[in-house]
Design a protein around this motif. Structure first.
Motif, PDB file in Angstrom:
ATOM      1  N   ARG A 128     -26.523   8.428  23.418  1.00 15.15           N
ATOM      2  CA  ARG A 128     -27.008   8.700  24.784  1.00 15.15           C
ATOM      3  C   ARG A 128     -27.876   7.554  25.270  1.00 15.15           C
ATOM      4  O   ARG A 128     -27.783   7.126  26.429  1.00 15.15           O
ATOM      5  N   ILE A 129     -28.760   7.058  24.410  1.00 14.48           N
ATOM      6  CA  ILE A 129     -29.646   5.960  24.792  1.00 14.48           C
ATOM      7  C   ILE A 129     -28.842   4.694  25.063  1.00 14.48           C
ATOM      8  O   ILE A 129     -29.081   3.974  26.039  1.00 14.48           O
ATOM      9  N   TYR A 130     -27.859   4.430  24.212  1.00 17.01           N
ATOM     10  CA  TYR A 130     -27.002   3.258  24.412  1.00 17.01           C
ATOM     11  C   TYR A 130     -26.290   3.334  25.759  1.00 17.01           C
ATOM     12  O   TYR A 130     -26.220   2.332  26.494  1.00 17.01           O
ATOM     13  N   HIS A 131     -25.774   4.503  26.101  1.00 14.72           N
ATOM     14  CA  HIS A 131     -25.028   4.636  27.347  1.00 14.72           C
ATOM     15  C   HIS A 131     -25.939   4.713  28.577  1.00 14.72           C
ATOM     16  O   HIS A 131     -25.442   4.667  29.699  1.00 14.72           O
ATOM     17  N   ARG A 132     -27.247   4.772  28.360  1.00 19.40           N
ATOM     18  CA  ARG A 132     -28.198   4.562  29.457  1.00 19.40           C
ATOM     19  C   ARG A 132     -28.546   3.084  29.581  1.00 19.40           C
ATOM     20  O   ARG A 132     -29.426   2.712  30.357  1.00 19.40           O
ATOM     21  N   TYR A 172     -21.969   3.286  12.451  1.00 19.23           N
ATOM     22  CA  TYR A 172     -21.711   1.846  12.351  1.00 19.23           C
ATOM     23  C   TYR A 172     -20.935   1.334  13.568  1.00 19.23           C
ATOM     24  O   TYR A 172     -21.135   0.192  14.005  1.00 19.23           O
ATOM     25  N   ALA A 173     -20.050   2.157  14.117  1.00 22.53           N
ATOM     26  CA  ALA A 173     -19.321   1.746  15.320  1.00 22.53           C
ATOM     27  C   ALA A 173     -20.284   1.565  16.488  1.00 22.53           C
ATOM     28  O   ALA A 173     -20.139   0.629  17.289  1.00 22.53           O
ATOM     29  N   LEU A 174     -21.268   2.440  16.600  1.00 27.07           N
ATOM     30  CA  LEU A 174     -22.291   2.273  17.632  1.00 27.07           C
ATOM     31  C   LEU A 174     -23.027   0.951  17.434  1.00 27.07           C
ATOM     32  O   LEU A 174     -23.259   0.202  18.389  1.00 27.07           O
ATOM     33  N   ALA A 175     -23.408   0.656  16.190  1.00 27.47           N
ATOM     34  CA  ALA A 175     -24.080  -0.607  15.910  1.00 27.47           C
ATOM     35  C   ALA A 175     -23.198  -1.781  16.329  1.00 27.47           C
ATOM     36  O   ALA A 175     -23.679  -2.756  16.932  1.00 27.47           O
ATOM     37  N   GLY A 176     -21.909  -1.699  16.029  1.00 21.85           N
ATOM     38  CA  GLY A 176     -21.004  -2.769  16.408  1.00 21.85           C
ATOM     39  C   GLY A 176     -20.920  -2.956  17.906  1.00 21.85           C
ATOM     40  O   GLY A 176     -20.955  -4.084  18.416  1.00 21.85           O
ATOM     41  N   ARG A 177     -20.811  -1.842  18.640  1.00 22.50           N
ATOM     42  CA  ARG A 177     -20.723  -1.947  20.103  1.00 22.50           C
ATOM     43  C   ARG A 177     -21.982  -2.566  20.685  1.00 22.50           C
ATOM     44  O   ARG A 177     -21.924  -3.425  21.573  1.00 22.50           O
ATOM     45  N   LEU A 178     -23.139  -2.137  20.187  1.00 24.92           N
ATOM     46  CA  LEU A 178     -24.398  -2.694  20.694  1.00 24.92           C
ATOM     47  C   LEU A 178     -24.487  -4.189  20.396  1.00 24.92           C
ATOM     48  O   LEU A 178     -24.872  -4.992  21.254  1.00 24.92           O
ATOM     49  N   LEU A 179     -24.146  -4.580  19.175  1.00 19.19           N
ATOM     50  CA  LEU A 179     -24.261  -5.984  18.791  1.00 19.19           C
ATOM     51  C   LEU A 179     -23.282  -6.863  19.570  1.00 19.19           C
ATOM     52  O   LEU A 179     -23.571  -8.031  19.835  1.00 19.19           O
ATOM     53  N   ILE A 180     -22.141  -6.320  19.948  1.00 19.44           N
ATOM     54  CA  ILE A 180     -21.254  -7.065  20.844  1.00 19.44           C
ATOM     55  C   ILE A 180     -21.938  -7.304  22.180  1.00 19.44           C
ATOM     56  O   ILE A 180     -21.921  -8.415  22.726  1.00 19.44           O
ATOM     57  N   GLN A 181     -22.578  -6.264  22.708  1.00 21.58           N
ATOM     58  CA  GLN A 181     -23.301  -6.405  23.970  1.00 21.58           C
ATOM     59  C   GLN A 181     -24.392  -7.471  23.868  1.00 21.58           C
ATOM     60  O   GLN A 181     -24.657  -8.207  24.829  1.00 21.58           O
ATOM     61  N   LEU A 182     -25.021  -7.555  22.696  1.00 23.10           N
ATOM     62  CA  LEU A 182     -26.107  -8.519  22.495  1.00 23.10           C
ATOM     63  C   LEU A 182     -25.595  -9.877  22.013  1.00 23.10           C
ATOM     64  O   LEU A 182     -26.387 -10.758  21.681  1.00 23.10           O
ATOM     65  N   ARG A 183     -24.267 -10.023  21.964  1.00 22.28           N
ATOM     66  CA  ARG A 183     -23.622 -11.289  21.598  1.00 22.28           C
ATOM     67  C   ARG A 183     -23.923 -11.707  20.161  1.00 22.28           C
ATOM     68  O   ARG A 183     -23.955 -12.895  19.848  1.00 22.28           O
ATOM     69  N   GLN A 184     -24.119 -10.735  19.311  1.00 22.92           N
ATOM     70  CA  GLN A 184     -24.329 -10.995  17.886  1.00 22.92           C
ATOM     71  C   GLN A 184     -23.005 -10.756  17.168  1.00 22.92           C
ATOM     72  O   GLN A 184     -22.795  -9.731  16.518  1.00 22.92           O
ATOM     73  N   VAL A 185     -22.098 -11.722  17.304  1.00 18.23           N
ATOM     74  CA  VAL A 185     -20.710 -11.535  16.897  1.00 18.23           C
ATOM     75  C   VAL A 185     -20.588 -11.270  15.399  1.00 18.23           C
ATOM     76  O   VAL A 185     -19.882 -10.349  14.973  1.00 18.23           O
ATOM     77  N   ASP A 186     -21.252 -12.088  14.577  1.00 16.98           N
ATOM     78  CA  ASP A 186     -21.091 -11.937  13.130  1.00 16.98           C
ATOM     79  C   ASP A 186     -21.634 -10.597  12.637  1.00 16.98           C
ATOM     80  O   ASP A 186     -21.012  -9.927  11.807  1.00 16.98           O
TER      81      ASP A 186
END
Length: 309
Positions: A128-132, A172-186
């Protein structure tokens, strides 16, 4: 939390006093036991469950992110000097140090054991926080969340462990989506590899589709269009539901894969192929109609006819 950023209890106390509330008044306003407030403010606890922190934030009329330190916010704002500090917690959670016995060194044996219900609530709240679009608060919450899902998998067995693997995959999928948003590819790749591993261990094809979709997004971000299309289509083929009997979760997971495949095809200059894929996705969206996957608020999957068209 790291030594360079204030602990949550410190921030809670500061915002509580700024609001002119006693601990008892904050307890009444938030619905959280006053002993939890005392333990946080006095440093006997480093953190609390995300629903608890959200209740504090609502009572204090602040964002959940304001209860965390500044380092995560700095990463969210793309401040160049913020990343090494703001990402320490999530790096530790994604790449834990293990001893010869295989156990992570950061496990607190005296800590309370997580339950399926606890972790489900935590995954739901973090999504919920991520989607806000509160990425700073989500980033700050991830180390605790990933620690919970890891511990849950370790302590459960049988059917409960399969459910734990599904929750771990979604965490872990949530972590991946957030890190993509933050441009932390690796780091995103590490997170999504873990999501896929837990999805495989769960035997849950829906969870597998949900983990593959953000991996395809990551591949698109990296310019690997052919890889993204191949992965999405191969997974969609292996998880394709029977439209006449498929449930909303199966349709939504499958549909998201087709959307990712179509996006990859367009970027790879294969517009005709993309159109064919979207036609197939539209059939799934039509069948889904107004129904919604029961766990959609855990992952934010909004596949629908509007999303396709």
């Amino acid at each position: 939390m790291t030594s360079t950023e204030p602990k949550i209890g410190h921030n809670l106390k500061r915002h509580r006093k700024a609001a002119g509330l006693s601990q008892e008044a904050l307890s009444e306003a938030s619905g959280i036991c006053v002993s939890v407030i005392r333990d946080l403010e006095q440093g006997r606890r480093d953190t609390a469950r995300m629903p608890t922190l959200s209740a504090f934030a609502a009572a204090l009329h602040i964002t959940t992110g304001q209860l965390f330190g500044d380092a995560s916010a700095g990463v969210d704002r793309r401040e160049p000097d913020a990343e090494p500090v703001g990402l320490i917690g999530v790096r530790r959670a994604l790449t834990p140090v293990r001893g010869l016995d295989g156990q992570p060194l950061d496990v607190d044996p005296a800590g309370p054991a997580p339950t399926i219900a606890d972790v489900t609530d935590a995954v739901r709240a973090a999504n919920r926080i991520y989607h806000r679009n509160d990425y700073a608060a989500t980033l700050a919450a991830l180390p605790g969340l990933l620690g919970q899902v890891r511990a849950l998998v370790d302590i459960t067995g049988g059917d409960e462990q399969l459910a734990a693997h599904t929750l771990a995959s979604r965490g872990y999928a949530l972590a991946g989506r957030l890190l993509i948003q933050l441009r932390q590819v690796d780091l995103a790749h590490v997170a999504l590899d873990n999501a896929l591993r837990h999805a495989r261990d769960s035997g849950d094809q829906v969870a597998g589709a949900e983990a593959v979709a953000p991996m395809c997004w990551l591949l698109l971000r990296c310019g690997r269009f052919a890889d993204a299309k191949h992965l999405a289509l191969r997974t969609a083929e292996s998880t394709e539901p029977r439209l006449s009997t498929a449930n909303p979760a199966e349709l939504a997971g499958w549909g998201q894969l087709l959307i990712k495949a179509a996006a990859a095809a367009v970027r790879d200059a294969s517009r005709d192929e993309a159109s064919e894929i979207l036609d197939l996705a539209a059939a799934g969206a039509l069948r889904l109609g107004d129904r919604r996957a029961p766990h959609a608020n855990l992952i934010g999957n909004d596949f629908s006819t509007e999303g396709v068209h």
